[in-house]
Structure formats: C-alpha cells, structure tokens
Design a protein around this motif. Structure first.
Motif, short mmCIF file in Angstrom:
data_model
loop_
_atom_site.label_atom_id
_atom_site.label_comp_id
_atom_site.label_asym_id
_atom_site.label_seq_id
_atom_site.Cartn_x
_atom_site.Cartn_y
_atom_site.Cartn_z
N ALA A 47 1.96 27.05 -36.28
CA ALA A 47 1.36 28.30 -35.78
C ALA A 47 0.43 28.02 -34.61
O ALA A 47 0.41 28.77 -33.62
N ALA A 48 -0.34 26.93 -34.68
CA ALA A 48 -1.22 26.58 -33.57
C ALA A 48 -0.39 26.25 -32.33
O ALA A 48 -0.76 26.61 -31.20
N TYR A 49 0.73 25.60 -32.53
CA TYR A 49 1.62 25.26 -31.41
C TYR A 49 2.17 26.53 -30.76
O TYR A 49 2.16 26.67 -29.53
N ILE A 50 2.63 27.47 -31.59
CA ILE A 50 3.19 28.72 -31.05
C ILE A 50 2.13 29.51 -30.30
O ILE A 50 2.37 30.03 -29.20
N TRP A 51 0.94 29.62 -30.86
CA TRP A 51 -0.13 30.36 -30.20
C TRP A 51 -0.51 29.70 -28.87
O TRP A 51 -0.70 30.37 -27.86
N THR A 52 -0.64 28.34 -28.89
CA THR A 52 -1.01 27.63 -27.66
C THR A 52 0.11 27.73 -26.63
O THR A 52 -0.16 27.87 -25.42
N ALA A 54 2.16 30.18 -26.24
CA ALA A 54 2.16 31.53 -25.67
C ALA A 54 1.08 31.66 -24.60
O ALA A 54 1.24 32.42 -23.63
N ASN A 55 -0.04 30.94 -24.76
CA ASN A 55 -1.14 31.04 -23.80
C ASN A 55 -1.03 30.07 -22.62
O ASN A 55 -1.44 30.39 -21.52
N TYR A 56 -0.51 28.87 -22.85
CA TYR A 56 -0.51 27.82 -21.82
C TYR A 56 0.87 27.36 -21.39
O TYR A 56 0.98 26.55 -20.48
N SER A 58 5.04 26.11 -22.81
CA SER A 58 5.57 25.16 -23.79
C SER A 58 5.37 23.71 -23.39
O SER A 58 5.07 22.87 -24.22
N THR A 61 1.73 22.68 -23.81
CA THR A 61 1.40 22.63 -25.23
C THR A 61 2.01 21.40 -25.88
O THR A 61 1.35 20.71 -26.67
#
Length: 154
Positions: A47-52, A54-56, A58, A61
């Motif tokens: 989940a942290a990977y997906i959220w990061t 989405a913001n920065y 793939s 991340t």
C-alpha cells in the motif's frame, strides 16, 4: 526423591500430557499469528508503494523502496556485527573466568594429596614461588614497544 515422585504423579494424573498439549497449541497459535503479521506487513508495504507511486511515479518509487530496503539490510547487518563482537568478548571473559575457577578448584582438590607425598611441600611451593616472582616481575616492567601485553588493561 521428591522430584521423581512429582514426575511420576504428574504422569499418573495426565497433567504432563495436558501441559504438552497446551504448549503445542500455543506454538501453533503463535506461528499462525506470526504468519498473519508478516502478511499484514507485506500488504502495508504494498500500500505504501502504491501511494508513493501515485505521487512520485513508479520508477522513482521503485528506486526509493529498493535503496531503502538495501539501507535497512545494511543497518541490520551492521548492528548484528557490533552485537556479535560484544557477545564474543563477553563469552571470552566468561570462559576465562570459568577456566580460572576450574583451575583453582582442581588445585585445591589436589592440594591434600600433594602435601601427603614425600616432596609434597616442594611440589606445592615451587610453582607458587615462580608465579609470585613472575607477578612481581610483570608489575615492575615498564610496557614497551616490544612488549606483546603493552596496553592490555593498563
């Protein structure tokens, strides 16, 4: 004798089997709880990977998580190395103390037998005088560059 009676009565009443059953059940429960905790941690990392991502993005991340886990692995290995070195020194001191205790115990156990013999007093006093002389010598010698014990504990 009391311990043996307690064990026999424990077997007779089935208390030992019940304790074994409880221990096995506790081990299974803890293993399942640990497995569930690892799965939960995996999903949290995902989940942290997906959220990061989405913001920065793939690539950033993936690079960040990769470097982060490598740094974490390095820290774990560094801490382990420091702790194992300290543990090895502590165990060496303990072994040294144990060997000293065993030596003193053996000497005290052999002392009466040595004193009974013909030259018993000479056998005991000779090494004792040599050890005392060596201790006096070591105390009075100044540590130098060619001294292998220089700097140890002083």
């Amino acid at each position: 004798m009391g311990l043996l009676a307690s064990l026999i009565s424990g077997f007779a009443t089935g208390e030992t089997l019940a304790a074994m059953r409880r221990a096995r059940m506790a081990a299974i429960v803890y293993a399942l709880a640990g497995l569930a905790a690892f799965c939960g941690l995996g999903f949290l990392v995902g989940a942290a990977y997906i959220w990061t991502a989405a913001n920065y993005g793939s690539l950033a991340t993936a690079l960040g998580f990769g470097f982060g886990f490598l740094v974490l692995a390095g820290l774990i290995l560094l801490i382990h190395r420091l702790m194992s070195g300290a543990r090895a020194r502590r165990e060496a001191r303990r072994r040294s103390a144990d060997m000293k205790t065993i030596g003193i115990t053996a000497a005290l156990a052999l002392l009466p037998a040595l004193l009974k013999g013909k030259s018993g007093l000479g056998v005991v006093l000779g090494p004792a005088v040599a050890l005392a002389a060596y201790a006096i010598y070591r105390e009075n010698v100044k540590p130098g560059a060619d001294d292998p014990d220089a700097g140890e504990g002083k």
